[in-house]
Scaffold this motif. Structure first.
Motif, mmCIF file in Angstrom:
data_model
loop_
_atom_site.group_PDB
_atom_site.id
_atom_site.type_symbol
_atom_site.label_atom_id
_atom_site.label_comp_id
_atom_site.label_asym_id
_atom_site.label_seq_id
_atom_site.Cartn_x
_atom_site.Cartn_y
_atom_site.Cartn_z
ATOM 1 N N ARG A 174 0.826 -1.205 0.000
ATOM 2 C CA ARG A 174 0.000 0.000 0.000
ATOM 3 C C ARG A 174 0.864 1.261 0.000
ATOM 4 O O ARG A 174 2.046 1.224 0.343
ATOM 5 C CB ARG A 174 -0.896 0.019 1.230
ATOM 6 C CG ARG A 174 -1.848 -1.150 1.300
ATOM 7 C CD ARG A 174 -2.633 -1.093 2.572
ATOM 8 N NE ARG A 174 -1.727 -0.918 3.722
ATOM 9 C CZ ARG A 174 -1.898 -1.471 4.903
ATOM 10 N NH1 ARG A 174 -2.936 -2.227 5.128
ATOM 11 N NH2 ARG A 174 -1.045 -1.268 5.872
ATOM 12 N N LYS A 175 0.260 2.369 -0.357
ATOM 13 C CA LYS A 175 0.969 3.645 -0.396
ATOM 14 C C LYS A 175 1.555 3.988 0.977
ATOM 15 O O LYS A 175 2.691 4.448 1.076
ATOM 16 C CB LYS A 175 0.010 4.735 -0.863
ATOM 17 C CG LYS A 175 0.650 6.046 -1.161
ATOM 18 C CD LYS A 175 -0.386 7.013 -1.740
ATOM 19 C CE LYS A 175 0.259 8.330 -2.094
ATOM 20 N NZ LYS A 175 -0.697 9.249 -2.705
ATOM 21 N N THR A 176 0.794 3.745 2.028
ATOM 22 C CA THR A 176 1.290 4.028 3.378
ATOM 23 C C THR A 176 2.458 3.119 3.745
ATOM 24 O O THR A 176 3.383 3.545 4.445
ATOM 25 C CB THR A 176 0.172 3.880 4.428
ATOM 26 O OG1 THR A 176 -0.395 2.572 4.323
ATOM 27 C CG2 THR A 176 -0.899 4.929 4.253
ATOM 28 N N ASP A 177 2.432 1.875 3.265
ATOM 29 C CA ASP A 177 3.539 0.948 3.512
ATOM 30 C C ASP A 177 4.805 1.442 2.827
ATOM 31 O O ASP A 177 5.902 1.369 3.379
ATOM 32 C CB ASP A 177 3.199 -0.455 3.007
ATOM 33 C CG ASP A 177 2.024 -1.074 3.747
ATOM 34 O OD1 ASP A 177 1.666 -0.581 4.831
ATOM 35 O OD2 ASP A 177 1.459 -2.054 3.217
ATOM 36 N N GLN A 229 1.752 -6.229 7.088
ATOM 37 C CA GLN A 229 0.465 -6.697 7.618
ATOM 38 C C GLN A 229 0.540 -6.853 9.137
ATOM 39 O O GLN A 229 -0.488 -6.871 9.809
ATOM 40 C CB GLN A 229 0.069 -8.036 6.968
ATOM 41 C CG GLN A 229 -0.068 -7.979 5.465
ATOM 42 C CD GLN A 229 -1.129 -6.989 5.016
ATOM 43 O OE1 GLN A 229 -2.207 -6.931 5.598
ATOM 44 N NE2 GLN A 229 -0.829 -6.207 3.998
#
Length: 98
Positions: free
Chosen positions: A2-5, A40
């Motif tokens: 994800r973008k936040t990751d 995750q």
């Protein structure tokens, strides 16, 4: 990822790179570091490995490792929002093939 990751990954890399560049000159036998993480299960899955020269003695390795643990924790605390548990930081020796 994800973008936040991706943003977290960049921040972790930035902080660990800065730490690594300083530590190479300040800690005997220290060569480099790496990390692995499963976003995750972040931050519980974050693991930092400090790599030392294979010729450094066990006593020196342990002393330098103990000195680096709080530096890793301090560097990553702004990124993860809490100190990284010492159990998630490990040391190993780099083995070279001859």
């Amino acid at each position: 990822m994800r973008k936040t990751d991706k943003k977290l990954e960049r921040e972790i890399i930035r902080e660990l790179t800065q730490l690594c560049e300083v530590a190479k000159f300040e800690h005997e036998g220290f060569i480099w570091l790496t990390h692995e993480v499963d976003y995750q299960r972040f931050p519980q899955s974050l693991k930092v490995t400090l790599v030392f020269n294979e010729s450094v003695s066990k006593d020196v390795l342990l002393t330098e490792f103990q000195a680096l643990i709080p530096k890793v924790q301090f560097a990553l605390e702004p990124v993860i929002g809490e100190p990284l548990p010492a159990a998630q930081i490990e040391a190993c020796r780099e083995h070279t093939l001859q």
